[in-house]
Design an enzyme around this catalytic site. Structure first.
Site, PDB file in Angstrom:
ATOM      1  N   LYS A 190       0.829  -1.221   0.000  1.00 11.65           N
ATOM      2  CA  LYS A 190       0.000   0.000   0.000  1.00 11.65           C
ATOM      3  C   LYS A 190       0.853   1.256   0.000  1.00 11.65           C
ATOM      4  CE  LYS A 190       0.698   1.060   4.517  1.00 11.65           C
ATOM      5  NZ  LYS A 190       1.026   2.340   5.162  1.00 11.65           N
ATOM      6  N   ASP A 243      -5.914   0.305   5.127  1.00 12.83           N
ATOM      7  CA  ASP A 243      -4.619   0.971   5.206  1.00 12.83           C
ATOM      8  C   ASP A 243      -4.301   1.701   3.906  1.00 12.83           C
ATOM      9  OD1 ASP A 243      -2.343   1.731   6.515  1.00 12.83           O
ATOM     10  OD2 ASP A 243      -1.399  -0.230   6.543  1.00 12.83           O
ATOM     11  N   THR A 247      -3.488   5.707   3.691  1.00 10.67           N
ATOM     12  CA  THR A 247      -2.152   6.116   3.284  1.00 10.67           C
ATOM     13  C   THR A 247      -2.163   6.842   1.948  1.00 10.67           C
ATOM     14  OG1 THR A 247      -1.353   4.126   4.402  1.00 10.67           O
ATOM     15  CG2 THR A 247       0.232   5.304   3.061  1.00 10.67           C
ATOM     16  N   GLU A 280       8.885   4.266   3.451  1.00 10.21           N
ATOM     17  CA  GLU A 280       9.053   2.834   3.220  1.00 10.21           C
ATOM     18  C   GLU A 280       8.729   2.418   1.786  1.00 10.21           C
ATOM     19  OE1 GLU A 280      10.395   0.525   4.783  1.00 10.21           O
ATOM     20  OE2 GLU A 280      10.307   0.847   6.943  1.00 10.21           O
TER      21      GLU A 280
END
Length: 332
Positions: A190, A243, A247, A280
């Protein structure tokens, strides 16, 4: 009480937020971190001035730079370390581990293409039944403030139910899921899709484009889950769609912000500098490129994100590549 003390490895915003969220359920919470200034700030002023300067931490939270000390103190250990540093960090822990270890980190290890649960299993002498994953739509700042949050705890049901009960609070709700692979894939991939949606918003492409990227991005997440042996339906839950939506659209998202800055014309280096924290998605998309090549699968959004980040493709050209692909049936 079986679990009296909590250890959190990682003194960034997420580790600190989790320490604060769970502090009411434990006698003591011990945080480990490398940054001495952050550690001193937590111990002296009950504030993480670098990452959560507006949050007053509960007084039963202490911090240390001694990782073995903190690890030993916890009856439950939560890992909140950047994914690519987990293996080297956990290698400092000596002896057989016989207590639950929960990963709250998200990503895929680049060198091995392994999930964090596998890295934990390899670096610690620990039974598979003691490894868990915490993932879902949860911005650290909101968790630390005590705003309502719902996430997934993935792992085996027996001990998992006990941990679920312990960690549940009035504002932090956990749902148990035994698909530890699918939950991790959702948390990792994601971030890549969020970079894409951020870039789309930075280019001013509108809500239609954002919705399209999120939906097709969800499909890419399910495709990766299949490769690793996870259940595609897991990605329709909190650790997947939940999520992803947060995000990809939330103003507090580092990955979305990074993509937005790229869409506005900043270089990768300048965008990272402006975000000021670990993104990330940059590392994860590198791992995804290896998976694409190894498994011969199509992940068009992830592919163009890789090209933008590592090969100098402009976000506007990335859009043209996606929109000019051969028409096909919608796969679900």
């Amino acid at each position: 009480m079986r679990f009296r003390n909590l250890a959190v490895l990682g003194s960034g915003s997420w580790g600190t937020a989790l320490a604060q969220a769970f502090s009411g359920k434990f006698e003591n919470v011990h945080i480990w971190g490398r940054n001495q200034e952050v550690i001193d700030s937590i111990n002296r002023f009950h504030i993480n001035r670098k990452y959560l300067p507006d949050i007053i931490l509960n007084k039963n939270i202490t911090a240390s730079t001694d990782i073995e000390y903190v690890f030993d103190k916890g009856d439950i250990v939560i890992i909140s370390i950047p994914t690519q540093h987990i293996r080297t960090t956990l290698s400092k822990i000596k002896g057989k581990v016989e207590k639950p270890v929960i990963s709250a980190s998200k990503g895929i290890e680049i060198e091995s293409l392994k999930l964090i649960s596998d890295v934990i299993g390899e670096t610690l002498s620990i039974k598979k039944e003691l490894i868990f994953v915490l993932s879902g739509p949860s911005f650290a700042k909101e968790v630390a403030k005590g705003l309502p949050t719902a996430v997934t705890l993935a792992g085996e049901a027996g001990l998992g139910e006990e941990i679920q009960t312990i960690l549940n609070t009035e504002t932090f709700r956990l749902y148990l899921n035994e698909d530890i692979i699918g939950v991790q894939i959702g948390g990792a991939v994601k971030n890549v899709i969020a970079v894409a949606t951020g870039a789309s918003d930075g280019l001013g492409l509108g809500n239609n484009a954002r919705a399209g990227l999120i939906t097709r991005g969800l499909f890419e997440m399910t495709r990766v889950a299949r490769v690793f042996g996870g259940k595609p339906e897991t990605l329709y839950g909190l650790s997947g769609m939940g999520d992803l939506v947060l995000t990809a659209t939330g103003e507090l998202s580092r990955n979305r912000t990074f993509g937005f800055l790229l869409g506005r014309g900043l270089s990768v280096e300048k965008a990272l500098e402006q975000v000021g924290q670990v993104v990330e998605g940059i590392k994860t998309v590198k791992a995804l490129k290896e998976i694409i090549d190894r498994e011969k699968i199509e992940l068009p959004i992830s592919q163009v994100v890789y090209q933008v980040v590592y090969e100098g493709l402009s976000p506007s050209e990335a859009v043209k590549l996606l929109m000019s692909r051969q028409p096909r049936r919608e796969e679900l």
